[in-house]
Design a protein around this motif. Structure first.
Motif, PDB file in Angstrom:
ATOM      1  N   UNK A  25      -0.632   0.498 -22.024  1.00 47.85           N
ATOM      2  CA  UNK A  25      -0.334  -0.905 -22.338  1.00 47.85           C
ATOM      3  C   UNK A  25       1.141  -1.066 -22.720  1.00 47.85           C
ATOM      4  N   UNK A  26       1.653  -0.119 -23.501  1.00 41.54           N
ATOM      5  CA  UNK A  26       3.073  -0.185 -23.903  1.00 41.54           C
ATOM      6  C   UNK A  26       3.989  -0.034 -22.691  1.00 41.54           C
ATOM      7  N   UNK A  27       3.611   0.845 -21.750  1.00 39.73           N
ATOM      8  CA  UNK A  27       4.417   1.012 -20.526  1.00 39.73           C
ATOM      9  C   UNK A  27       4.438  -0.288 -19.722  1.00 39.73           C
ATOM     10  N   UNK A  28       3.309  -0.989 -19.685  1.00 38.22           N
ATOM     11  CA  UNK A  28       3.260  -2.295 -19.002  1.00 38.22           C
ATOM     12  C   UNK A  28       4.154  -3.293 -19.730  1.00 38.22           C
ATOM     13  N   UNK A  29       4.046  -3.329 -21.062  1.00 37.75           N
ATOM     14  CA  UNK A  29       4.854  -4.265 -21.869  1.00 37.75           C
ATOM     15  C   UNK A  29       6.347  -4.015 -21.708  1.00 37.75           C
ATOM     16  N   UNK A  30       6.715  -2.731 -21.504  1.00 39.91           N
ATOM     17  CA  UNK A  30       8.135  -2.371 -21.338  1.00 39.91           C
ATOM     18  C   UNK A  30       8.557  -2.359 -19.870  1.00 39.91           C
ATOM     19  N   UNK A  31       7.684  -2.890 -19.014  1.00 44.05           N
ATOM     20  CA  UNK A  31       7.949  -2.998 -17.573  1.00 44.05           C
ATOM     21  C   UNK A  31       8.243  -1.650 -16.911  1.00 44.05           C
ATOM     22  N   UNK A  32       7.570  -0.614 -17.431  1.00 40.27           N
ATOM     23  CA  UNK A  32       7.673   0.714 -16.804  1.00 40.27           C
ATOM     24  C   UNK A  32       6.468   0.976 -15.907  1.00 40.27           C
ATOM     25  N   UNK A  33       5.491   0.079 -15.992  1.00 47.40           N
ATOM     26  CA  UNK A  33       4.280   0.217 -15.182  1.00 47.40           C
ATOM     27  C   UNK A  33       3.918  -1.156 -14.640  1.00 47.40           C
ATOM     28  N   UNK A  34       3.847  -1.230 -13.314  1.00 50.12           N
ATOM     29  CA  UNK A  34       3.630  -2.505 -12.627  1.00 50.12           C
ATOM     30  C   UNK A  34       2.132  -2.718 -12.383  1.00 50.12           C
ATOM     31  N   UNK A  35       1.412  -2.959 -13.470  1.00 50.86           N
ATOM     32  CA  UNK A  35      -0.040  -3.162 -13.383  1.00 50.86           C
ATOM     33  C   UNK A  35      -0.447  -4.055 -14.544  1.00 50.86           C
ATOM     34  N   UNK A  36      -1.698  -4.501 -14.520  1.00 52.55           N
ATOM     35  CA  UNK A  36      -2.192  -5.234 -15.684  1.00 52.55           C
ATOM     36  C   UNK A  36      -3.571  -4.711 -16.066  1.00 52.55           C
ATOM     37  N   UNK A  37      -3.823  -4.716 -17.362  1.00 51.61           N
ATOM     38  CA  UNK A  37      -5.118  -4.257 -17.852  1.00 51.61           C
ATOM     39  C   UNK A  37      -6.057  -5.453 -17.874  1.00 51.61           C
ATOM     40  N   UNK A  38      -7.056  -5.419 -17.000  1.00 47.96           N
ATOM     41  CA  UNK A  38      -8.006  -6.533 -16.903  1.00 47.96           C
ATOM     42  C   UNK A  38      -9.005  -6.498 -18.053  1.00 47.96           C
ATOM     43  N   UNK A  39      -9.319  -5.294 -18.546  1.00 47.31           N
ATOM     44  CA  UNK A  39     -10.255  -5.157 -19.667  1.00 47.31           C
ATOM     45  C   UNK A  39     -10.219  -3.741 -20.222  1.00 47.31           C
ATOM     46  N   UNK A  40     -10.613  -3.636 -21.494  1.00 48.87           N
ATOM     47  CA  UNK A  40     -10.845  -2.334 -22.125  1.00 48.87           C
ATOM     48  C   UNK A  40     -12.309  -2.307 -22.536  1.00 48.87           C
ATOM     49  N   UNK A  41     -13.027  -1.274 -22.104  1.00 45.97           N
ATOM     50  CA  UNK A  41     -14.455  -1.166 -22.385  1.00 45.97           C
ATOM     51  C   UNK A  41     -14.710   0.131 -23.157  1.00 45.97           C
ATOM     52  N   UNK A  42     -15.530   0.033 -24.208  1.00 47.20           N
ATOM     53  CA  UNK A  42     -15.869   1.216 -24.994  1.00 47.20           C
ATOM     54  C   UNK A  42     -17.375   1.399 -25.058  1.00 47.20           C
ATOM     55  N   UNK A  43     -17.797   2.665 -25.154  1.00 46.17           N
ATOM     56  CA  UNK A  43     -19.214   2.967 -25.363  1.00 46.17           C
ATOM     57  C   UNK A  43     -19.545   3.048 -26.854  1.00 46.17           C
ATOM     58  N   UNK A  44     -18.504   2.848 -27.698  1.00 41.02           N
ATOM     59  CA  UNK A  44     -18.730   2.905 -29.141  1.00 41.02           C
ATOM     60  C   UNK A  44     -18.219   1.621 -29.789  1.00 41.02           C
ATOM     61  N   UNK A  45     -19.088   0.904 -30.511  1.00 38.30           N
ATOM     62  CA  UNK A  45     -18.680  -0.352 -31.142  1.00 38.30           C
ATOM     63  C   UNK A  45     -17.550  -0.167 -32.154  1.00 38.30           C
ATOM     64  N   UNK A  46     -17.433   1.060 -32.736  1.00 34.65           N
ATOM     65  CA  UNK A  46     -16.434   1.293 -33.785  1.00 34.65           C
ATOM     66  C   UNK A  46     -15.141   1.921 -33.246  1.00 34.65           C
ATOM     67  N   UNK A  47     -14.975   1.960 -31.935  1.00 35.23           N
ATOM     68  CA  UNK A  47     -13.758   2.572 -31.365  1.00 35.23           C
ATOM     69  C   UNK A  47     -12.510   1.814 -31.833  1.00 35.23           C
ATOM     70  N   UNK A  48     -11.613   2.533 -32.485  1.00 43.57           N
ATOM     71  CA  UNK A  48     -10.426   1.901 -33.073  1.00 43.57           C
ATOM     72  C   UNK A  48      -9.534   1.251 -32.015  1.00 43.57           C
ATOM     73  N   UNK A  49      -9.565   1.784 -30.801  1.00 44.14           N
ATOM     74  CA  UNK A  49      -8.710   1.251 -29.739  1.00 44.14           C
ATOM     75  C   UNK A  49      -9.035  -0.184 -29.352  1.00 44.14           C
ATOM     76  N   UNK A  50     -10.251  -0.632 -29.619  1.00 38.65           N
ATOM     77  CA  UNK A  50     -10.651  -2.006 -29.252  1.00 38.65           C
ATOM     78  C   UNK A  50      -9.797  -3.036 -29.987  1.00 38.65           C
TER      79      UNK A  50
END
Length: 197
Positions: A25-50
Motif C-alpha cells: 500500500x505504501x509503494x502505491x501511495x509513493x507511486x512506486x507501484x502502479x496498481x490499486x488495492x481493491x480489498x483486503x480480506x482476512x480469515x481472522x476478525x482480530x487481524x491488526x492489518x485490517x
C-alpha cells in the motif's frame, strides 16, 4: 475511474498485522507501484492489518475460517468474496491458511505469495533457522506464483541477504523481512509491466 487510475487490481489476503500488505500500500501511495488495492480480506476478525487497510480507505472483509465446517467450504466462500472485487492478482501477505488445490486452480497465474527463503531451498516453516543450520552463506525471500504444491510455484523475483556468522533465526528473519518489504511491491510491479506490454 479517472484516466490516471491504475488498472491492475489487487486483493490482498492477511491473517495478522500485514506488514507486507502495508509495504504494498505504501509503494502505491509513493507511486512506486502502479496498481490499486481493491480489498483486503482476512480469515481472522482480530487481524491488526485490517485497521491499517481501513485507515487507507480500502474495503476490508472478514471470512472467519472458524465459521466453516471444512477447508473446502471456507475456500469456496473466500473465492466468492474475492471474485466480487474482480482482481487481476490475489496477493498472499502473511495469510496463514493452506489453500485447497481447487482454490489454487481457480486463481492460476493470479495467486502470488512471498516466502522467506531462496526457493527451491527451505520450503515450509522455520526457514531462517534451517538456513543457519545448513551453513548457508546466503538466504533471502522469494515472490512466486502459487501452485497446489506448497512453496513450489514459478519464482517471479528474489532478494538475497548474507548470513552472518553470529546470526540467530531472529536477526536473520529481521533482515529478510526488510528485504521482503521492498521485494513484494517490486515483484508485483514487474507483473504489471508484463501485463501492460
Amino acid at each position: 475511474m479517472s484516466v490516471n487510475e491504475p488498472t491492475t487490481r489487487l486483493v490482498i489476503l492477511i491473517s495478522g498485522r500485514g506488514s507486507n500488505m502495508r509495504s504494498i500500500i505504501e509503494a502505491i501511495n509513493h507511486q512506486q507501484l502502479d496498481a490499486r488495492v481493491a480489498a483486503v480480506i482476512s480469515n481472522r476478525p482480530d487481524a491488526a492489518g485490517l485497521e491499517y487497510a481501513s485507515s487507507q480507505s480500502i474495503p476490508t472483509k472478514i471470512i472467519d475460517h472458524k465459521a466453516f465446517a471444512d477447508r473446502e467450504s471456507f475456500d469456496r466462500a473466500l473465492a466468492q468474496q474475492i471474485d466480487e472485487f474482480n482482481p487481476d492478482y490475489v496477493i498472499l501477505a502473511g495469510f496463514m491458511r493452506i489453500l485447497t488445490a481447487e482454490f489454487v486452480e481457480h486463481y492460476q497465474n493470479k495467486l502470488i505469495n512471498i516466502h522467506p527463503s531462496l526457493l527451491p531451498k527451505f520450503k515450509g516453516l522455520d526457514t531462517h533457522q534451517r538456513a543457519i543450520d545448513a551453513g548457508e552463506k546466503e538466504h533471502g525471500a522469494s515472490v512466486h506464483f502459487v501452485t497446489a504444491e506448497l512453496d513450489d510455484g514459478p519464482v517471479i523475483m528474489q532478494a538475497k541477504v548474507q548470513v552472518m556468522p553470529d546470526d540467530s533465526a531472529q536477526t536473520l528473519a529481521a533482515r529478510v523481512l526488510e528485504q521482503e518489504h521492498q521485494l513484494y511491491p517490486a515483484a508485483i510491479q514487474k507483473l504489471v509491466n508484463v501485463k501492460q506490454d
